[in-house]
Design a protein around this motif. Structure first.
Motif, PDB file in Angstrom:
ATOM      1  N   LEU A 194       0.744  -1.186  -0.017  1.00 17.86           N
ATOM      2  CA  LEU A 194       0.015   0.029  -0.033  1.00 17.86           C
ATOM      3  C   LEU A 194       0.873   1.172   0.066  1.00 17.86           C
ATOM      4  O   LEU A 194       2.006   1.218   0.393  1.00 17.86           O
ATOM      5  N   PRO A 195       0.342   2.414  -0.394  1.00 14.70           N
ATOM      6  CA  PRO A 195       1.143   3.478  -0.348  1.00 14.70           C
ATOM      7  C   PRO A 195       1.537   3.868   1.316  1.00 14.70           C
ATOM      8  O   PRO A 195       0.731   3.173   2.167  1.00 14.70           O
ATOM      9  N   SER A 196       2.476   4.600   1.378  1.00 12.62           N
ATOM     10  CA  SER A 196       2.950   4.888   2.874  1.00 12.62           C
ATOM     11  C   SER A 196       1.933   5.654   3.519  1.00 12.62           C
ATOM     12  O   SER A 196       1.004   6.229   2.938  1.00 12.62           O
ATOM     13  N   GLU A 197       2.097   5.774   4.657  1.00  8.40           N
ATOM     14  CA  GLU A 197       1.189   6.437   5.631  1.00  8.40           C
ATOM     15  C   GLU A 197       1.073   8.036   5.160  1.00  8.40           C
ATOM     16  O   GLU A 197       0.018   8.742   4.861  1.00  8.40           O
ATOM     17  N   LEU A 221      -8.554  -2.271   8.701  1.00  7.84           N
ATOM     18  CA  LEU A 221      -8.292  -3.280   7.444  1.00  7.84           C
ATOM     19  C   LEU A 221      -7.507  -4.284   8.113  1.00  7.84           C
ATOM     20  O   LEU A 221      -7.711  -5.477   7.791  1.00  7.84           O
ATOM     21  N   SER A 222      -6.581  -3.827   9.144  1.00  2.37           N
ATOM     22  CA  SER A 222      -5.686  -5.210   9.472  1.00  2.37           C
ATOM     23  C   SER A 222      -6.447  -6.093  10.473  1.00  2.37           C
ATOM     24  O   SER A 222      -6.269  -7.049  10.665  1.00  2.37           O
ATOM     25  N   GLN A 223      -7.510  -5.317  11.317  1.00  2.00           N
ATOM     26  CA  GLN A 223      -8.336  -6.147  12.297  1.00  2.00           C
ATOM     27  C   GLN A 223      -8.965  -7.206  11.316  1.00  2.00           C
ATOM     28  O   GLN A 223      -9.446  -8.306  11.971  1.00  2.00           O
ATOM     29  N   LYS A 224      -9.329  -7.076  10.163  1.00  2.00           N
ATOM     30  CA  LYS A 224     -10.331  -7.764   9.402  1.00  2.00           C
ATOM     31  C   LYS A 224      -9.174  -8.757   8.498  1.00  2.00           C
ATOM     32  O   LYS A 224      -9.949  -9.310   7.581  1.00  2.00           O
ATOM     33  N   ASP A 225      -7.992  -8.627   8.972  1.00  2.00           N
ATOM     34  CA  ASP A 225      -7.067  -9.747   8.124  1.00  2.00           C
ATOM     35  C   ASP A 225      -7.294  -9.156   6.634  1.00  2.00           C
ATOM     36  O   ASP A 225      -6.881 -10.146   5.748  1.00  2.00           O
ATOM     37  N   LEU A 226      -7.429  -8.044   6.272  1.00  2.00           N
ATOM     38  CA  LEU A 226      -7.393  -7.575   4.743  1.00  2.00           C
ATOM     39  C   LEU A 226      -5.938  -7.106   4.346  1.00  2.00           C
ATOM     40  O   LEU A 226      -5.606  -7.265   3.278  1.00  2.00           O
ATOM     41  N   ILE A 227      -5.263  -6.457   5.275  1.00  2.00           N
ATOM     42  CA  ILE A 227      -3.897  -6.098   5.250  1.00  2.00           C
ATOM     43  C   ILE A 227      -3.063  -6.527   6.203  1.00  2.00           C
ATOM     44  O   ILE A 227      -3.461  -6.822   7.309  1.00  2.00           O
ATOM     45  N   TYR A 228      -1.919  -6.337   6.011  1.00  2.00           N
ATOM     46  CA  TYR A 228      -0.981  -6.668   7.244  1.00  2.00           C
ATOM     47  C   TYR A 228       0.329  -5.897   7.116  1.00  2.00           C
ATOM     48  O   TYR A 228       0.717  -5.107   6.071  1.00  2.00           O
ATOM     49  N   SER A 229       0.953  -5.631   8.124  1.00  2.00           N
ATOM     50  CA  SER A 229       1.983  -4.550   8.329  1.00  2.00           C
ATOM     51  C   SER A 229       3.463  -5.308   8.443  1.00  2.00           C
ATOM     52  O   SER A 229       3.402  -6.362   9.485  1.00  2.00           O
ATOM     53  N   ILE A 230       4.438  -4.870   8.049  1.00  2.00           N
ATOM     54  CA  ILE A 230       5.907  -5.397   8.380  1.00  2.00           C
ATOM     55  C   ILE A 230       6.291  -4.108   8.794  1.00  2.00           C
ATOM     56  O   ILE A 230       6.681  -3.104   8.191  1.00  2.00           O
ATOM     57  N   PRO A 231       6.991  -4.087  10.009  1.00  2.00           N
ATOM     58  CA  PRO A 231       7.627  -2.698  10.651  1.00  2.00           C
ATOM     59  C   PRO A 231       8.916  -2.471   9.881  1.00  2.00           C
ATOM     60  O   PRO A 231       9.824  -3.530   9.173  1.00  2.00           O
ATOM     61  N   GLY A 232       8.828  -1.184   9.475  1.00  2.00           N
ATOM     62  CA  GLY A 232      10.020  -0.642   8.587  1.00  2.00           C
ATOM     63  C   GLY A 232       9.820  -0.826   7.199  1.00  2.00           C
ATOM     64  O   GLY A 232      10.588  -0.633   6.314  1.00  2.00           O
TER      65      GLY A 232
END
Length: 86
Positions: free
Chosen positions: A35-38, A59-70
């Protein structure tokens, strides 16, 4: 152009979430795609970082996206599961 209306009774973070969700469901953003950055999302929607983060959290709580720190946020591999939309 995005469909964000700051005068709408619908919260801005919900509008942003819905815009991103629409891009995922319409495969503008494909599974595994970053996704584009914040910062980019803030500029695109004219919103604060807190508002954008809240949309991404939903979106993350619905498991539609996930984040990788950094690294950023990515579209989850199996977003087309209808049970996630509820």
């Amino acid at each position: 152009m995005t469909l964000i209306d700051k005068e709408s009774p619908i919260s801005l973070h919900i509008q942003i979430r819905n815009e991103i969700l629409g891009n995922i469901l319409n495969e503008v953003l494909k599974p595994g795609e970053k996704l584009p950055s914040e910062k980019e999302l803030c500029a695109k929607f004219g919103a604060s970082r807190t508002t954008v983060r809240l949309a991404l959290t939903h979106l993350s709580q619905k498991d539609l996206i996930y984040s990788i720190p950094g690294k950023g946020s990515f579209v989850a591999p199996s977003v087309m599961d209808d049970s996630k939309m509820k």
